[in-house]
Design an enzyme around this catalytic site. Structure first.
Site, PDB file in Angstrom:
ATOM      1  N   ASN B   7       3.019  -1.513   3.316  1.00  0.00           N
ATOM      2  CA  ASN B   7       3.101  -3.323   2.868  1.00  0.00           C
ATOM      3  C   ASN B   7       2.320  -3.468   1.262  1.00  0.00           C
ATOM      4  O   ASN B   7       1.056  -3.567   1.040  1.00  0.00           O
ATOM      5  CB  ASN B   7       2.762  -4.047   3.724  1.00  0.00           C
ATOM      6  CG  ASN B   7       2.861  -5.505   3.249  1.00  0.00           C
ATOM      7  OD1 ASN B   7       2.540  -6.078   2.364  1.00  0.00           O
ATOM      8  ND2 ASN B   7       3.085  -6.849   4.318  1.00  0.00           N
ATOM      9  N   GLU B  34       6.543  -6.606   0.889  1.00  0.00           N
ATOM     10  CA  GLU B  34       6.350  -7.226  -0.031  1.00  0.00           C
ATOM     11  C   GLU B  34       6.040  -7.463  -1.492  1.00  0.00           C
ATOM     12  O   GLU B  34       5.004  -7.468  -2.355  1.00  0.00           O
ATOM     13  CB  GLU B  34       4.640  -7.983   0.544  1.00  0.00           C
ATOM     14  CG  GLU B  34       4.865  -8.851   1.909  1.00  0.00           C
ATOM     15  CD  GLU B  34       3.497  -9.651   2.450  1.00  0.00           C
ATOM     16  OE1 GLU B  34       3.512 -10.847   1.210  1.00  0.00           O
ATOM     17  OE2 GLU B  34       2.806  -9.457   2.944  1.00  0.00           O
ATOM     18  N   TYR B 106      11.184  -5.749   6.292  1.00  0.00           N
ATOM     19  CA  TYR B 106       9.093  -6.779   6.868  1.00  0.00           C
ATOM     20  C   TYR B 106       9.641  -8.038   7.533  1.00  0.00           C
ATOM     21  O   TYR B 106       9.952  -9.419   6.948  1.00  0.00           O
ATOM     22  CB  TYR B 106       9.125  -7.400   5.005  1.00  0.00           C
ATOM     23  CG  TYR B 106       8.529  -8.311   4.656  1.00  0.00           C
ATOM     24  CD1 TYR B 106       6.984  -8.227   5.764  1.00  0.00           C
ATOM     25  CD2 TYR B 106       8.076  -8.886   3.649  1.00  0.00           C
ATOM     26  CE1 TYR B 106       5.894  -8.971   5.112  1.00  0.00           C
ATOM     27  CE2 TYR B 106       7.450 -10.315   3.382  1.00  0.00           C
ATOM     28  CZ  TYR B 106       6.293 -10.139   4.408  1.00  0.00           C
ATOM     29  OH  TYR B 106       5.254 -10.621   3.934  1.00  0.00           O
ATOM     30  N   ASP B 147       6.722  -2.975   8.064  1.00  0.00           N
ATOM     31  CA  ASP B 147       5.656  -4.395   8.342  1.00  0.00           C
ATOM     32  C   ASP B 147       6.164  -4.873   9.710  1.00  0.00           C
ATOM     33  O   ASP B 147       7.491  -5.978   9.318  1.00  0.00           O
ATOM     34  CB  ASP B 147       5.239  -5.118   7.492  1.00  0.00           C
ATOM     35  CG  ASP B 147       3.741  -6.248   7.904  1.00  0.00           C
ATOM     36  OD1 ASP B 147       4.539  -6.370   8.965  1.00  0.00           O
ATOM     37  OD2 ASP B 147       3.626  -6.925   6.840  1.00  0.00           O
ATOM     38  N   ASN B 149       5.591  -7.283  11.505  1.00  0.00           N
ATOM     39  CA  ASN B 149       4.256  -8.640  11.955  1.00  0.00           C
ATOM     40  C   ASN B 149       4.748  -8.662  13.075  1.00  0.00           C
ATOM     41  O   ASN B 149       4.058  -9.803  13.978  1.00  0.00           O
ATOM     42  CB  ASN B 149       4.661  -9.888  10.910  1.00  0.00           C
ATOM     43  CG  ASN B 149       4.125 -10.359   9.781  1.00  0.00           C
ATOM     44  OD1 ASN B 149       3.164 -10.418   9.703  1.00  0.00           O
ATOM     45  ND2 ASN B 149       5.441 -10.360   8.251  1.00  0.00           N
ATOM     46  N   ASP B 247      -3.773  -6.083   1.482  1.00  0.00           N
ATOM     47  CA  ASP B 247      -4.249  -6.111   2.242  1.00  0.00           C
ATOM     48  C   ASP B 247      -3.459  -5.079   3.451  1.00  0.00           C
ATOM     49  O   ASP B 247      -4.367  -5.134   4.703  1.00  0.00           O
ATOM     50  CB  ASP B 247      -5.044  -7.417   2.562  1.00  0.00           C
ATOM     51  CG  ASP B 247      -3.352  -7.626   2.437  1.00  0.00           C
ATOM     52  OD1 ASP B 247      -2.033  -7.552   2.661  1.00  0.00           O
ATOM     53  OD2 ASP B 247      -3.267  -9.203   3.047  1.00  0.00           O
ATOM     54  N   HIS B 248      -2.700  -4.055   3.519  1.00  0.00           N
ATOM     55  CA  HIS B 248      -2.123  -3.382   4.853  1.00  0.00           C
ATOM     56  C   HIS B 248      -2.714  -1.866   4.339  1.00  0.00           C
ATOM     57  O   HIS B 248      -2.851  -1.771   2.413  1.00  0.00           O
ATOM     58  CB  HIS B 248      -0.564  -3.896   4.023  1.00  0.00           C
ATOM     59  CG  HIS B 248      -0.514  -5.076   5.079  1.00  0.00           C
ATOM     60  ND1 HIS B 248       0.532  -4.528   6.154  1.00  0.00           N
ATOM     61  CD2 HIS B 248      -0.297  -6.186   4.616  1.00  0.00           C
ATOM     62  CE1 HIS B 248       1.108  -5.837   6.956  1.00  0.00           C
ATOM     63  NE2 HIS B 248       0.066  -6.882   5.537  1.00  0.00           N
TER      64      HIS B 248
END
Lengths: 257, 257
Positions: B7, B34, B106, B147, B149, B247-248
């Site tokens: 991501n 993303e 995603y 991802d 989530n 951030d991933h």
DNA sequence: GCTGTACACG
DNA sequence: CGTGTACAGC
């Protein structure tokens, strides 16, 4: 004594470039313009770590001026141009360093012409003239230094015919610049390079730096009592070519007493 | 055959880091999430120059997914998750590469819980389950990668008690994840590291990476027919420590037929 | 083009 | 905190 001016166009965005240039150029006194940071967001720690003290006059989003000094004490004497207490724009700061008056200025751009912004520029110039006349009368060794947003002469712009109605080149503002010189102020870079093309600003747009489509906006004017000490000077135009550079280049002089 | 997911949180902002990681990790297939770029602003030239072909499903501002392949031909089979033609979010792209179905996803974040965004996440999961059940029934070698989530279990988050009402950890979504595993999908990283703490995401805030306050969100699920080929895998968590990182962190497996 | 601002999202 | 968006100023 090396004195320099640099319109940084955002001191926080410019910090790496500024520190790199300070390390390379080692000026004794530096005047900065367009900090574009409020008073509390001036990067004092990084400037101190680079070996400089500083005084500054910040403002959120726009304007903002600073004076840096490597070894000599800075005594602030003005943090606004006198004559209009309603002018809230941070465009002026004045200090005594080594018995010289250092007037660091960021003159209004004044575009579009005609209009209220141009009128503000003329008003600012009127007040500036009063201040500089006073310094002459007091017979003080003084330096007017910064981004004047004035192109003094046709040879100071790559295509003068295109700039006739631009606030940077309007006859009204060039007239004031000539009046300063007539009062005895010395345009140090023009004195050192009487016949050369000298630019200090290249627009970010249209690859202006690659085409050398520049203008001369940043000036260092010496009071008559400092003229004889002028040794050398120049524009660090290579800095304009660095990645993440300002649209202005640093300008400097070497002054001996 | 090395297959990875990353991501990127803005492919254009992440390009230097992405290219650096590609050079270092040399994956054969990469799924990106993303992109945060419209279809026409995908940096195809730079990806091609790095030695990868690509298909992608872009969107202005948000979402966006891509599949990259180093040498093997990519045959796109879906560029949306079937079941809701009114869903305009670019969160799914599916391709056949080397006779495997690669489902790059995603999943919606779903916060805040409760609310319409959480409902959208549940609806998305329902349609995703239908799609994945179909792949199982067709007995296709397939990879669900991206991802999700979804934090599968309490040990996949640094402080589970704080996450009870977070859409990433809600029982409803963890239940769907378990149902996928019950249908035969293999959580490859958990299979390889049955007893370890494994994180794939660390918040930008509060120095989460320095404190190792992470969560496991990015998963690579293998269809039963691929399970026996799983050789190794891991999280390139050091990439999270690079300057200007996402951030991933990238997650990868090594698969042999 | 490259600053800065404010906002949405996560 | 760090993406993206849109906008103002130069």
């Amino acid at each position: 004594m090396k004195i320099a001016t640099y319109n940084v166009n955002g001191i926080n965005a410019r910090l790496p470039v500024l520190l790199q240039w300070l390390k390379e150029a080692v000026p004794d006194i530096v005047c900065l313009q367009e900090l574009k940071a409020p008073q509390e967001r001036f990067p004092l720690k990084e400037i101190n770590d680079a070996g400089y003290q500083a005084i500054w006059n910040g403002q959120k989003s726009w304007n903002g001026v600073a004076i840096l000094s490597k070894d000599l004490e800075i005594t602030e004497v003005q943090r606004a141009l006198p004559g209009n207490t309603e002018d809230l724009q941070s465009r002026y700061i004045e200090a005594i360093i080594d018995e010289m008056v250092i007037c660091c200025l960021y003159l209004p751009n004044g575009n579009p012409y005609p209009g209220p912004k141009f009128d503000y520029k003329l008003d600012w110039l009127k007040r500036f003239k009063r201040r500089t006349n006073k310094l002459i009368k007091m017979e003080l060794p003084a330096v007017l230094i910064g981004d004047f947003n004035i192109i003094p002469e046709p040879r100071d712009v790559y295509k003068p015919e295109r700039w006739e109605n631009d606030a940077l080149f309007r006859t009204e503002v060039r007239k004031v610049y000539r009046e300063l010189l007539n009062k005895g102020w010395v345009d140090s870079i023009r004195t050192l390079y009487p016949d050369d093309t000298v630019y200090t600003f290249w627009d970010y747009l249209y690859k202006a730096y690659d085409r050398n489509a520049g203008i001369r906006l940043d000036h260092i004017l010496l009071s008559p009592y400092l003229h004889s000490g002028l040794q050398s000077g120049g524009v660090d135009s290579h800095v304009r070519g660095w990645t993440k550079s300002s649209d202005h280049a640093p300008v400097w002089i070497q002054l001996e007493k």
